[in-house]
Write an enzyme that holds these catalytic residues in place. Structure first.
Site, short mmCIF file in Angstrom:
data_model
loop_
_atom_site.label_atom_id
_atom_site.label_comp_id
_atom_site.label_asym_id
_atom_site.label_seq_id
_atom_site.Cartn_x
_atom_site.Cartn_y
_atom_site.Cartn_z
N ASP A 550 0.56 -1.13 0.04
CA ASP A 550 -0.04 0.17 0.00
C ASP A 550 1.06 0.95 -0.05
OD1 ASP A 550 -3.01 0.97 0.53
OD2 ASP A 550 -1.66 2.30 1.43
N GLU A 593 -4.46 2.21 -4.60
CA GLU A 593 -2.91 2.36 -4.23
C GLU A 593 -2.64 1.00 -3.52
OE1 GLU A 593 -4.59 4.73 -0.90
OE2 GLU A 593 -5.06 4.27 -2.86
#
Length: 819
Positions: A550, A593
């Site tokens: 992430d 993301e």
């Protein structure tokens, strides 16, 4: 238009064309020569005028200087006038008052020789003025010597130059003459032409005279117009027109006679052709001569006899071809089974051409033609190749040359010259086929380039032929003819469409499983892949590591630099991830993301090495992206947090190992981001819910963050991560793992990776192996008696390329490395 009319027109064009061109050439040449000669005469005359006027001005200057240099100026002025050096002399004082003037001088205005500006009125005389000065250099006045500009002066200029000269009374429009030597009939035309001339260019009047303006300029201040008559012969165009008309009349008579004689036998032939067009193949044309038309009539008679023979054969062949095309069309429309389609195409091509045998070969990834289907090749192939399909390298033999060059071949093959690896035959025909829209031969240098993998932007294959359709030994004929070649091209085109459709279908399936922004696999394929990899790891007793990634504070990137910059960061992040993993590893974009990487046959230590390398690859080089609103490029520093989970040590199903990696990711976030964490073992308690906030995480996740905070409080370790955990032995899912805290230290162990419970050691200078993974492969299974290796719980130093570890069993489509 009839044939007779076309023949007449063609004859007239052949005859009259050169006549018209000759007349035009003669007329244009005469005009060009006349203009060139007249322009040259006017240029010489202009130069003569400038020379004459300049000589006169120099004479007047000498006369004025002579008067200015003597004390007896009236006497000197009289001598100058009496000798003809000037028509008049005038002496003025400083105030401009005339102190002496020769009697009988020309009227005003006098035009100064040094003036180049247009005249303000008619010019009566040319003058040169010289300043009078005393011995100390003071001004005493001026001395002016003048010469009248009258009709006699203009006539002398015309006599000297040999052209007509006109003096204008004003350089500005409208043009008015003062004196001229032109005749009365052409004056107006010359003045009108002079008014249209800008500068000293040459123009032409309507009656054929060439006109040029000269002056005013320094040394020649008079506005003059020069003209010469044209030397063009009178009546030239009338004579040329008459000659063309006479030639046209003669040509029409000759063309009509010739066309009538030529077309008479052709009329009979045309009537016979009309009857054949209506279906009467019994018509015959009488052969009246042995010339070309007679030979044409004989050929027509032979053609009608043979046509009747062909009609019956074509009718039968048409019915047969319709049946084959119907079967082929139904097959193409109803299936994506390439083998079935190619078999139908080959069978139809053999039946349409009467061949005994044939094969369809496609170019594989290694640049080799491999037979996909064949018929009638039993006993034709070499003994050592009967066990497998026919294989021919590109550029080798007949089939390889056809695929490499893109040019079809047909002919007879000698039994002693059969290319190695190709079937034995007497006659053959081979046609290449390429994807629709592809042109050009196969590039031999790229023939062995592998096809692109799913998720890659590389082309699927080299430009050129997809394969070859080859037939052997035609029935009832010595060789295959051009008709067979055309027929085979048609079936090869169907084969190309079939192969292209299958590849398009496969590409559509691939696109449905990839993320369009990053080119990585999407969440849909992640669910399928994690299930398949877990099943494979369970079946072969191997490990599977899962990395949940992430990007840290990615919302700030979008808010600060815009979503376009955010997309650029995601694409570059995906590229770097592909560059740091093996070909057997799989990278996915889970959403936003968030990314996931599957590492088959990799234990916790190998996963930690990959996580550290990924973190370093993202951290050490900012990502360049366009500024907000299309501004200047900016460098965006990005870091990534990574959670690691290993099957079967941390979970027993695919979803559970994903959840465990997500819990470890939250622990890495809680530990300050830009780091990695390994998931807690299943026996340590309830796993955190990935959807909870950081302050609602279970104790295991919070404990990881508290331990990382304690480690940072004691000082940054070289490894930079959390305390390690004891990994599960490869292939043993029931062995427990526990978390062992590692005290903070400034020095990592020798191999650069923290060990669970390893004491602090001083740094030692020791060369590392050239490839640490070769010394201890990532994912190598450990036996039951092997000592468990400690799995790192935090990022260690970046390690050079880890390529160890081989996988077993079938793999999903390979992920592009993206380098």
């Amino acid at each position: 238009m009839t044939l007779r009319g076309r023949l007449t027109t063609a004859f007239l064009a052949v005859v009259l064309g050169p006549v018209l061109l000759g007349a035009f050439f003669v007329g244009s040449t005469v005009v060009a020569v006349d203009r060139s000669r007249s322009t040259e005469r006017l240029a010489v005359a202009a130069a003569t005028v400038r020379t004459s006027v300049d000589a006169l001005c120099q004479q007047l200057r000498a006369a004025a200087d002579a008067v200015a240099l003597t004390g007896d100026r009236p006497g000197a002025a009289g001598q100058v006038v009496s000798r003809g050096l000037a028509a008049a002399v005038r002496v003025t004082d400083v105030a401009g008052q005339v102190t002496y003037a020769s009697p009988g001088g020309p009227p005003e205005p006098w035009r100064d020789c040094s003036t180049a500006a247009p005249a303000a009125g008619p010019v009566r005389a040319l003058a040169v003025r010289v300043d009078l000065r005393d011995r100390s250099g003071g001004s005493l006045g001026t001395v002016a010597a003048a010469h009248p500009v009258d009709p006699a002066f203009v006539a002398r200029l015309a006599a000297v130059t040999g052209v007509a000269v006109t003096l204008l009374d004003d350089a500005e429009a409208p043009v008015r003459l003062a004196h001229t030597t032109e005749s009365t009939g052409v004056r107006d035309a010359v003045l009108a032409a002079a008014g249209t001339v800008d500068g000293e260019r040459v123009t032409e009047t309507a009656d054929g005279r060439y006109v040029r303006r000269v002056g005013p300029s320094a040394g020649q201040p008079l506005p003059l117009v020069l003209s010469v008559p044209s030397d063009q012969p009178p009546g030239l165009y009338a004579a040329l027109v008459a000659a063309v008309l006479v030639a046209a009349l003669l040509a029409v008579v000759a063309a009509g006679r010739l066309a009538r004689v030529t077309t008479r036998p052709l009329v009979e032939l045309a009537g016979a052709v009309d009857r054949v067009a209506l279906g009467d193949l019994t018509v015959r044309v009488p052969v009246r001569s042995r010339d070309e038309i007679g030979r044409l009539a004989g050929a027509f008679n032979r053609m009608t006899r043979e046509t009747g023979t062909y009609v019956a054969a074509l009718t039968s062949s048409r019915d047969q071809l319709r049946g084959h095309l119907a079967v082929l069309g139904d097959t193409l429309a109803s299936t994506h089974d390439l083998q079935r389609i190619l078999r139908v195409i080959l069978h139809s091509a053999i039946a349409a051409t009467g061949a005994r045998a044939g094969a369809v070969l496609l170019v594989d990834d290694g640049g080799v033609l491999v037979a996909q289907c064949a018929e009638g090749l039993d006993g034709r192939c070499p003994p050592d190749e009967r066990a497998g399909p026919l294989r021919v390298p590109l550029g080798s033999g007949v089939l390889g040359a056809v695929a490499a060059t893109g040019e079809p071949q047909r002919g007879r093959a000698e039994s002693s010259a059969v290319p190695p690896g190709e079937p034995r035959c007497r006659t053959y025909v081979a046609v290449p086929f390429a994807a629709p829209g592809a042109t050009g031969p196969v590039d031999a240098a790229r023939a062995d380039a592998p096809t692109a993998r799913p998720g890659s932007s590389e082309p699927a294959s080299s430009a050129g032929a997809l394969g070859v359709l080859a037939l052997y030994d035609r029935l009832g004929a010595d060789e295959f003819d051009d008709d067979d070649l055309v027929t085979l091209r048609t079936f090869a085109g169907h084969a190309a469409v079939a192969v292209d459709n299958v590849r398009v279908h496969e590409e559509a399936q691939r696109l449905s499983l990839t993320d369009p922004l990053t080119g990585l696999w999407n969440y849909r394929y992640l669910r399928e892949s994690i299930r398949r990899e877990v099943e494979r790891a369970n079946r072969f007793g191997r490990m599977l590591s899962v990395l949940a990634l992430d990007l840290d504070r990615f919302k700030d990137v979008n808010d600060t630099h815009g979503h376009a910059a955010g997309d650029a960061v995601l694409a570059e992040f995906a590229r770097r991830v592909r560059g740091e993993i093996r070909e057997v590893d799989l990278a996915f974009r889970q959403g936003g993301e968030e990314f996931v990487v599957l590492l088959p046959e990799t234990d916790a230590r190998g996963a930690a090495i990959v996580a550290e390398r990924l973190g370093a690859a993202i951290r050490e080089a900012p990502i360049a992206a366009d500024g907000h609103g299309g501004g200047a490029p900016v460098a965006i520093a990005v870091t990534v947090s990574i959670g690691i989970a290993v099957y079967p040590g941390h979970a027993s199903t695919g979803q559970e190992v994903l959840d465990a990696a997500d819990d470890a990711l939250y622990a890495a976030k809680a530990a300050g981001r830009d780091t990695w964490r390994i998931a807690d073992d299943r026996s340590d308690g309830e796993r955190a819910d990935p959807g909870r906030a950081d302050d609602e995480r279970p104790d295991a996740a919070r404990a990881g963050g508290e331990q990382a905070d304690a480690a940072r409080a004691g000082g940054e370790r070289a490894g930079g991560g959390r305390a390690g955990e004891e990994p599960v032995a490869h292939g043993r899912a029931d062995q427990p793992a526990r978390e062992i805290p590692v005290p903070a230290g400034a020095v990592s162990p020798e191999d650069g990776m923290p060990r669970a419970g390893a004491p602090r050691q001083p740094a030692r200078t020791r060369p590392e192996p050239a490839d640490p993974v070769d010394a201890e492969p990532r994912g190598a299974p450990a036996g039951p008696g092997a000592e468990p290796r400690a799995a790192p719980a935090g990022p260690g130093p970046a390690r050079p390329g880890t390529n160890g570890g081989a996988s077993s069993g079938p793999h999903p489509p390979r992920q592009s490395r993206g380098r």
